[in-house]
Design a protein around this motif. Structure first.
Motif, PDB file in Angstrom:
ATOM      1  N   ILE A  71       3.872  19.911  21.003  1.00  0.00           N
ATOM      2  CA  ILE A  71       3.629  19.490  19.597  1.00  0.00           C
ATOM      3  C   ILE A  71       4.537  19.985  18.628  1.00  0.00           C
ATOM      4  O   ILE A  71       5.016  20.951  18.716  1.00  0.00           O
ATOM      5  N   TYR A  72       5.025  18.892  17.921  1.00  0.00           N
ATOM      6  CA  TYR A  72       5.766  19.330  16.394  1.00  0.00           C
ATOM      7  C   TYR A  72       5.005  19.403  15.542  1.00  0.00           C
ATOM      8  O   TYR A  72       4.311  18.580  15.000  1.00  0.00           O
ATOM      9  N   PRO A  73       4.842  20.542  14.555  1.00  0.00           N
ATOM     10  CA  PRO A  73       4.123  20.628  13.394  1.00  0.00           C
ATOM     11  C   PRO A  73       4.568  19.992  12.287  1.00  0.00           C
ATOM     12  O   PRO A  73       4.666  20.914  11.326  1.00  0.00           O
ATOM     13  N   TYR A  74       5.082  18.984  12.426  1.00  0.00           N
ATOM     14  CA  TYR A  74       5.692  18.240  11.218  1.00  0.00           C
ATOM     15  C   TYR A  74       5.354  16.885  10.885  1.00  0.00           C
ATOM     16  O   TYR A  74       4.792  16.168  11.937  1.00  0.00           O
ATOM     17  N   ALA A  75       5.569  16.363   9.827  1.00  0.00           N
ATOM     18  CA  ALA A  75       5.197  15.326   9.290  1.00  0.00           C
ATOM     19  C   ALA A  75       6.286  14.321   9.539  1.00  0.00           C
ATOM     20  O   ALA A  75       7.485  14.861   9.615  1.00  0.00           O
ATOM     21  N   ILE A  76       6.377  13.093   9.602  1.00  0.00           N
ATOM     22  CA  ILE A  76       7.484  12.118   9.961  1.00  0.00           C
ATOM     23  C   ILE A  76       7.416  11.094   8.791  1.00  0.00           C
ATOM     24  O   ILE A  76       6.374  10.584   8.341  1.00  0.00           O
ATOM     25  N   THR A  77       8.504  11.086   8.275  1.00  0.00           N
ATOM     26  CA  THR A  77       8.843  10.195   6.891  1.00  0.00           C
ATOM     27  C   THR A  77      10.513   9.654   7.035  1.00  0.00           C
ATOM     28  O   THR A  77      10.994   9.401   8.279  1.00  0.00           O
ATOM     29  N   ASP A  78      11.078   9.150   5.970  1.00  0.00           N
ATOM     30  CA  ASP A  78      12.394   8.602   5.930  1.00  0.00           C
ATOM     31  C   ASP A  78      13.463   9.583   5.584  1.00  0.00           C
ATOM     32  O   ASP A  78      14.747   9.242   5.456  1.00  0.00           O
ATOM     33  N   THR A  79      13.072  10.733   5.352  1.00  0.00           N
ATOM     34  CA  THR A  79      14.195  11.571   4.894  1.00  0.00           C
ATOM     35  C   THR A  79      13.670  13.332   5.035  1.00  0.00           C
ATOM     36  O   THR A  79      12.218  13.381   5.155  1.00  0.00           O
ATOM     37  N   ALA A  80      14.207  14.033   5.266  1.00  0.00           N
ATOM     38  CA  ALA A  80      13.981  15.509   5.277  1.00  0.00           C
ATOM     39  C   ALA A  80      13.561  15.914   4.020  1.00  0.00           C
ATOM     40  O   ALA A  80      14.285  15.965   2.900  1.00  0.00           O
ATOM     41  N   THR A  81      12.162  16.356   4.100  1.00  0.00           N
ATOM     42  CA  THR A  81      11.482  16.752   2.795  1.00  0.00           C
ATOM     43  C   THR A  81      10.141  17.425   2.870  1.00  0.00           C
ATOM     44  O   THR A  81       9.983  18.025   4.102  1.00  0.00           O
ATOM     45  N   LYS A  82       9.199  17.523   2.045  1.00  0.00           N
ATOM     46  CA  LYS A  82       8.099  18.247   2.069  1.00  0.00           C
ATOM     47  C   LYS A  82       7.093  17.184   1.684  1.00  0.00           C
ATOM     48  O   LYS A  82       7.227  16.221   0.964  1.00  0.00           O
ATOM     49  N   VAL A  83       5.853  17.246   2.512  1.00  0.00           N
ATOM     50  CA  VAL A  83       4.856  16.461   2.063  1.00  0.00           C
ATOM     51  C   VAL A  83       3.726  17.120   1.665  1.00  0.00           C
ATOM     52  O   VAL A  83       3.353  18.445   2.399  1.00  0.00           O
ATOM     53  N   SER A  84       2.567  16.652   0.796  1.00  0.00           N
ATOM     54  CA  SER A  84       1.347  17.143   0.563  1.00  0.00           C
ATOM     55  C   SER A  84       0.453  16.272   1.232  1.00  0.00           C
ATOM     56  O   SER A  84       0.665  15.011   1.673  1.00  0.00           O
ATOM     57  N   PHE A  85      -0.921  16.594   1.371  1.00  0.00           N
ATOM     58  CA  PHE A  85      -1.835  15.953   1.796  1.00  0.00           C
ATOM     59  C   PHE A  85      -2.896  15.652   0.970  1.00  0.00           C
ATOM     60  O   PHE A  85      -3.208  16.510   0.132  1.00  0.00           O
ATOM     61  N   SER A  86      -3.671  14.562   1.278  1.00  0.00           N
ATOM     62  CA  SER A  86      -4.918  14.238   0.694  1.00  0.00           C
ATOM     63  C   SER A  86      -5.976  13.767   1.886  1.00  0.00           C
ATOM     64  O   SER A  86      -5.580  12.863   2.347  1.00  0.00           O
ATOM     65  N   THR A  87      -6.952  14.393   1.765  1.00  0.00           N
ATOM     66  CA  THR A  87      -8.173  14.166   2.645  1.00  0.00           C
ATOM     67  C   THR A  87      -9.186  13.664   2.120  1.00  0.00           C
ATOM     68  O   THR A  87     -10.011  14.398   1.206  1.00  0.00           O
ATOM     69  N   PRO A  88      -9.737  12.519   2.338  1.00  0.00           N
ATOM     70  CA  PRO A  88     -10.977  12.021   1.636  1.00  0.00           C
ATOM     71  C   PRO A  88     -12.165  12.693   2.384  1.00  0.00           C
ATOM     72  O   PRO A  88     -12.201  12.990   3.587  1.00  0.00           O
ATOM     73  N   ARG A  89     -13.281  12.880   1.391  1.00  0.00           N
ATOM     74  CA  ARG A  89     -14.508  13.783   1.888  1.00  0.00           C
ATOM     75  C   ARG A  89     -14.983  13.059   3.098  1.00  0.00           C
ATOM     76  O   ARG A  89     -15.700  13.768   3.899  1.00  0.00           O
ATOM     77  N   GLU A  90     -15.013  11.688   2.997  1.00  0.00           N
ATOM     78  CA  GLU A  90     -15.953  10.961   3.812  1.00  0.00           C
ATOM     79  C   GLU A  90     -15.276  10.712   5.218  1.00  0.00           C
ATOM     80  O   GLU A  90     -15.895  10.061   6.288  1.00  0.00           O
ATOM     81  N   ASN A  91     -13.947  10.928   5.258  1.00  0.00           N
ATOM     82  CA  ASN A  91     -13.116  10.773   6.316  1.00  0.00           C
ATOM     83  C   ASN A  91     -12.051  11.732   6.620  1.00  0.00           C
ATOM     84  O   ASN A  91     -10.967  11.514   6.144  1.00  0.00           O
ATOM     85  N   GLY A  94      -8.792  10.607   8.075  1.00  0.00           N
ATOM     86  CA  GLY A  94      -8.023   9.568   7.133  1.00  0.00           C
ATOM     87  C   GLY A  94      -6.892  10.500   6.073  1.00  0.00           C
ATOM     88  O   GLY A  94      -6.959   9.953   4.880  1.00  0.00           O
ATOM     89  N   THR A  95      -6.546  11.530   6.536  1.00  0.00           N
ATOM     90  CA  THR A  95      -5.505  12.548   5.733  1.00  0.00           C
ATOM     91  C   THR A  95      -4.346  11.737   5.302  1.00  0.00           C
ATOM     92  O   THR A  95      -3.625  11.265   6.264  1.00  0.00           O
ATOM     93  N   SER A  96      -3.853  11.424   4.336  1.00  0.00           N
ATOM     94  CA  SER A  96      -2.713  10.746   4.011  1.00  0.00           C
ATOM     95  C   SER A  96      -1.754  11.650   3.420  1.00  0.00           C
ATOM     96  O   SER A  96      -1.967  12.897   2.779  1.00  0.00           O
ATOM     97  N   VAL A  97      -0.409  11.380   3.330  1.00  0.00           N
ATOM     98  CA  VAL A  97       0.635  12.227   2.824  1.00  0.00           C
ATOM     99  C   VAL A  97       1.524  11.661   1.683  1.00  0.00           C
ATOM    100  O   VAL A  97       1.545  10.403   1.639  1.00  0.00           O
ATOM    101  N   LYS A  98       2.068  12.407   1.146  1.00  0.00           N
ATOM    102  CA  LYS A  98       3.089  12.101   0.041  1.00  0.00           C
ATOM    103  C   LYS A  98       4.127  12.934  -0.127  1.00  0.00           C
ATOM    104  O   LYS A  98       4.114  14.266  -0.043  1.00  0.00           O
ATOM    105  N   ASP A  99       5.450  12.362  -0.212  1.00  0.00           N
ATOM    106  CA  ASP A  99       6.550  12.881  -0.303  1.00  0.00           C
ATOM    107  C   ASP A  99       6.871  13.793  -1.738  1.00  0.00           C
ATOM    108  O   ASP A  99       6.311  13.296  -2.674  1.00  0.00           O
ATOM    109  N   ASN A 100       7.119  14.945  -1.566  1.00  0.00           N
ATOM    110  CA  ASN A 100       7.465  15.703  -2.593  1.00  0.00           C
ATOM    111  C   ASN A 100       8.036  17.181  -2.057  1.00  0.00           C
ATOM    112  O   ASN A 100       7.375  18.150  -1.633  1.00  0.00           O
ATOM    113  N   LYS A 101       9.438  17.274  -2.338  1.00  0.00           N
ATOM    114  CA  LYS A 101      10.346  18.297  -2.042  1.00  0.00           C
ATOM    115  C   LYS A 101      10.022  19.715  -2.790  1.00  0.00           C
ATOM    116  O   LYS A 101      10.522  20.772  -2.387  1.00  0.00           O
ATOM    117  N   LEU A 102       9.269  19.628  -3.842  1.00  0.00           N
ATOM    118  CA  LEU A 102       9.101  20.864  -4.547  1.00  0.00           C
ATOM    119  C   LEU A 102       7.703  21.623  -4.283  1.00  0.00           C
ATOM    120  O   LEU A 102       7.283  22.405  -5.128  1.00  0.00           O
TER     121      LEU A 102
END
Length: 171
Positions: A71-91, A94-102
């Motif tokens: 297991i690699y504990p990383y997200a996959i995207t199109d550049t080396a960055t950091k991502v945050s998470f958004s998890t819907p209460r009902e699912n 269904g956690t989604s990610v958003k790029d944000n280096k800061l």
């Protein structure tokens, strides 16, 4: 089991390709990876959320799949960055990610490091089966996966289209 029909189809392909490597991008709690390991397949998984990592690692340890699943504990995207998470209460799945280096905070809780898929340089001398479920971030992933496809014999990609269609289905 939320995806019993998909797991049945997946199990069929595991049988068709008994020497295949399984690559799971968006491992979540490990349902597909654990099924693959139980069917004697080597597994490479990507899962950035600590809560999910703890769950899947407990299952791996309980079933003694330690040598079969990486297991690699990383997200996959199109550049080396950091991502945050958004998890819907009902699912929780269904956690989604958003790029944000800061981003700051606790790694794999408040944010995760993210890399391109090709940066992992995965090469396997045999067939590869994949499952990709990263809640609409697939378009970014597919921007940097060309080397992987050029070097490997990918026989199957199972992908969830629901979020993908909403975010970049036109591509």
């Amino acid at each position: 089991v939320w995806e019993s029909a998909q797991i049945s189809l997946f199990t069929k392909y595991l049988g068709e390709y008994p020497k295949s490597l399984f690559v799971d991008v968006g491992l979540n709690i490990g349902m597909y990876g654990l099924v693959a390991a139980a069917n004697r397949h080597e597994v490479i998984g990507f899962e950035p959320l600590l809560l999910n990592l703890n769950r899947v690692c407990s299952s791996i340890n309980y079933n003694k799949f330690n040598k079969m699943i990486t297991i690699y504990p990383y997200a996959i995207t199109d550049t080396a960055t950091k991502v945050s998470f958004s998890t819907p209460r009902e699912n929780a799945g269904g956690t989604s990610v958003k790029d944000n280096k800061l981003l700051r905070g606790v790694e794999n809780v408040d944010f995760a490091n993210a890399y391109t898929f090709d940066s992992f340089n995965i090469h396997y001398d045999g067939p590869i089966l994949m499952k990709i479920d990263i809640e609409g971030h697939e378009c970014q992933m597919f921007e940097k996966i060309n080397l992987f496809f050029a070097k490997n014999d990918v026989k199957l990609i199972m992908i969830e289209w629901g979020q993908l269609v909403k975010k970049c289905g036109h591509q």
